[in-house]
Design a protein around this motif. Structure first.
Motif, PDB file in Angstrom:
ATOM      1  N   GLY A 205     -18.214 -26.426 104.232  1.00 25.06           N
ATOM      2  CA  GLY A 205     -17.503 -26.774 105.438  1.00 25.06           C
ATOM      3  C   GLY A 205     -18.427 -26.899 106.630  1.00 25.06           C
ATOM      4  N   HIS A 206     -17.882 -26.591 107.821  1.00 28.08           N
ATOM      5  CA  HIS A 206     -18.673 -26.758 109.038  1.00 28.08           C
ATOM      6  C   HIS A 206     -19.882 -25.832 109.048  1.00 28.08           C
ATOM      7  N   LEU A 207     -19.768 -24.686 108.400  1.00 27.42           N
ATOM      8  CA  LEU A 207     -20.873 -23.725 108.330  1.00 27.42           C
ATOM      9  C   LEU A 207     -21.553 -23.793 106.967  1.00 27.42           C
ATOM     10  N   ALA A 208     -21.817 -24.986 106.510  1.00 30.91           N
ATOM     11  CA  ALA A 208     -22.406 -25.185 105.180  1.00 30.91           C
ATOM     12  C   ALA A 208     -23.736 -24.468 105.018  1.00 30.91           C
ATOM     13  N   ALA A 209     -24.464 -24.274 106.103  1.00 31.37           N
ATOM     14  CA  ALA A 209     -25.742 -23.565 106.009  1.00 31.37           C
ATOM     15  C   ALA A 209     -25.546 -22.116 105.575  1.00 31.37           C
ATOM     16  N   LYS A 210     -24.361 -21.558 105.835  1.00 35.24           N
ATOM     17  CA  LYS A 210     -24.063 -20.187 105.395  1.00 35.24           C
ATOM     18  C   LYS A 210     -23.415 -20.172 104.018  1.00 35.24           C
ATOM     19  N   SER A 211     -22.543 -21.134 103.748  1.00 36.06           N
ATOM     20  CA  SER A 211     -21.807 -21.110 102.486  1.00 36.06           C
ATOM     21  C   SER A 211     -22.577 -21.729 101.329  1.00 36.06           C
ATOM     22  N   HIS A 212     -23.458 -22.689 101.626  1.00 38.41           N
ATOM     23  CA  HIS A 212     -24.232 -23.361 100.570  1.00 38.41           C
ATOM     24  C   HIS A 212     -25.685 -23.568 101.033  1.00 38.41           C
ATOM     25  N   PRO A 213     -26.398 -22.472 101.319  1.00 36.29           N
ATOM     26  CA  PRO A 213     -27.755 -22.607 101.869  1.00 36.29           C
ATOM     27  C   PRO A 213     -28.741 -23.275 100.930  1.00 36.29           C
ATOM     28  N   GLU A 214     -28.608 -23.044  99.630  1.00 39.30           N
ATOM     29  CA  GLU A 214     -29.544 -23.656  98.695  1.00 39.30           C
ATOM     30  C   GLU A 214     -29.398 -25.170  98.696  1.00 39.30           C
ATOM     31  N   GLU A 215     -28.148 -25.641  98.727  1.00 37.49           N
ATOM     32  CA  GLU A 215     -27.928 -27.089  98.739  1.00 37.49           C
ATOM     33  C   GLU A 215     -28.396 -27.713 100.046  1.00 37.49           C
ATOM     34  N   VAL A 216     -28.128 -27.025 101.168  1.00 34.55           N
ATOM     35  CA  VAL A 216     -28.568 -27.544 102.465  1.00 34.55           C
ATOM     36  C   VAL A 216     -30.093 -27.580 102.526  1.00 34.55           C
ATOM     37  N   ALA A 217     -30.743 -26.498 102.137  1.00 35.07           N
ATOM     38  CA  ALA A 217     -32.207 -26.462 102.148  1.00 35.07           C
ATOM     39  C   ALA A 217     -32.780 -27.497 101.194  1.00 35.07           C
ATOM     40  N   GLY A 218     -32.160 -27.644 100.039  1.00 33.57           N
ATOM     41  CA  GLY A 218     -32.640 -28.637  99.083  1.00 33.57           C
ATOM     42  C   GLY A 218     -32.577 -30.042  99.635  1.00 33.57           C
TER      43      GLY A 218
END
Length: 229
Positions: A205-218
């Motif tokens: 969602g809007h806070l994807a960096a918290k909920s899916h950090p591996e995917e965001v960093a990837g």
């Protein structure tokens, strides 16, 4: 190795918001610097936010500037000395030159898009912290977010984004597929209209960096140019 400058959204609690993404980037040998912005201070606004980001960049060159939500208004105002080599916008507001954040909402139709998305999903259109922001954030991380939450000052929302044009560097738009504040389809449209950029969807969602950090960093690392042999 790349140097990532991580800009938060409204409220400015960067260390909390970007913690997991920064750790993931560091684990792959990159430098990640969350930029703490006192977003609850009414004496500060967009010019001061940009100055704080510039201070975090320092003498570094070719940095990757990553901006979340309201941070999209800071991104084009920072790095005026050519220090930014790439920009990534994550669930971000994408301004036009001279536009204020308050004007952005009406000009882009973000409220109408959110109402339509809520209706289609059978959700209430009333703002709720959990339903709007924390719905996909693991329980163990919610307490940190709530404890670090700062009530955003109204100051920047009435200030124009003072830039002439987006910098002539690669710009990427990353969109949380389940963003309930700025629905994904809405963000994809705005990215096309304002930047002529095709957005990339990531889980969350809007806070994807918290909920899916591996995917965001990837995805952030995937934007980096491939080193020459």
């Amino acid at each position: 190795m790349a140097r990532f400058i991580l800009v938060p959204g409204a409220g400015g609690a960067a260390e909390v918001f970007w913690r997991e993404v920064a750790a993931e980037l560091a684990a792959h040998g990159h430098t990640a610097i969350p930029v703490e912005i006192p977003g609850d201070d009414p004496a500060l606004g967009l010019p001061e936010y940009a100055a704080i980001v510039d201070e975090a960049i320092g003498a570094q060159r070719d940095v990757v500037l990553v901006a979340q939500s309201l941070g999209g208004f800071t991104a084009p105002m920072a790095g005026g000395n050519g220090s930014v080599g790439r920009i990534v916008l994550l669930n971000a507001m994408i301004p036009l030159p001279g536009e204020t954040p308050a004007q952005w909402s009406e000009a882009t139709g973000s409220g109408e898009a959110r109402t339509a998305a809520n209706a289609a999903a059978g959700r209430s259109d009333d703002f709720d912290l959990v339903e709007t922001f924390l719905h996909d954030v693991p329980e163990r991380l919610r307490a940190d977010l709530i404890a670090g939450d700062r009530e955003p000052a109204a100051t920047p929302f009435g200030q124009p984004c003072t830039f002439d044009a987006w910098p002539p560097v690669p710009i990427h738009v990353m969109v949380g597929a389940d963003d309930r504040l700025f629905p994904a389809g809405f963000q994809v449209r705005v990215a096309r209209e304002r930047l002529n950029v095709e957005a990339d969807l990531v889980p969350g969602g809007h806070l994807a960096a918290k909920s899916h950090p591996e995917e965001v960093a990837g995805r952030l690392m995937a934007y980096l140019p491939v080193p020459e042999a």
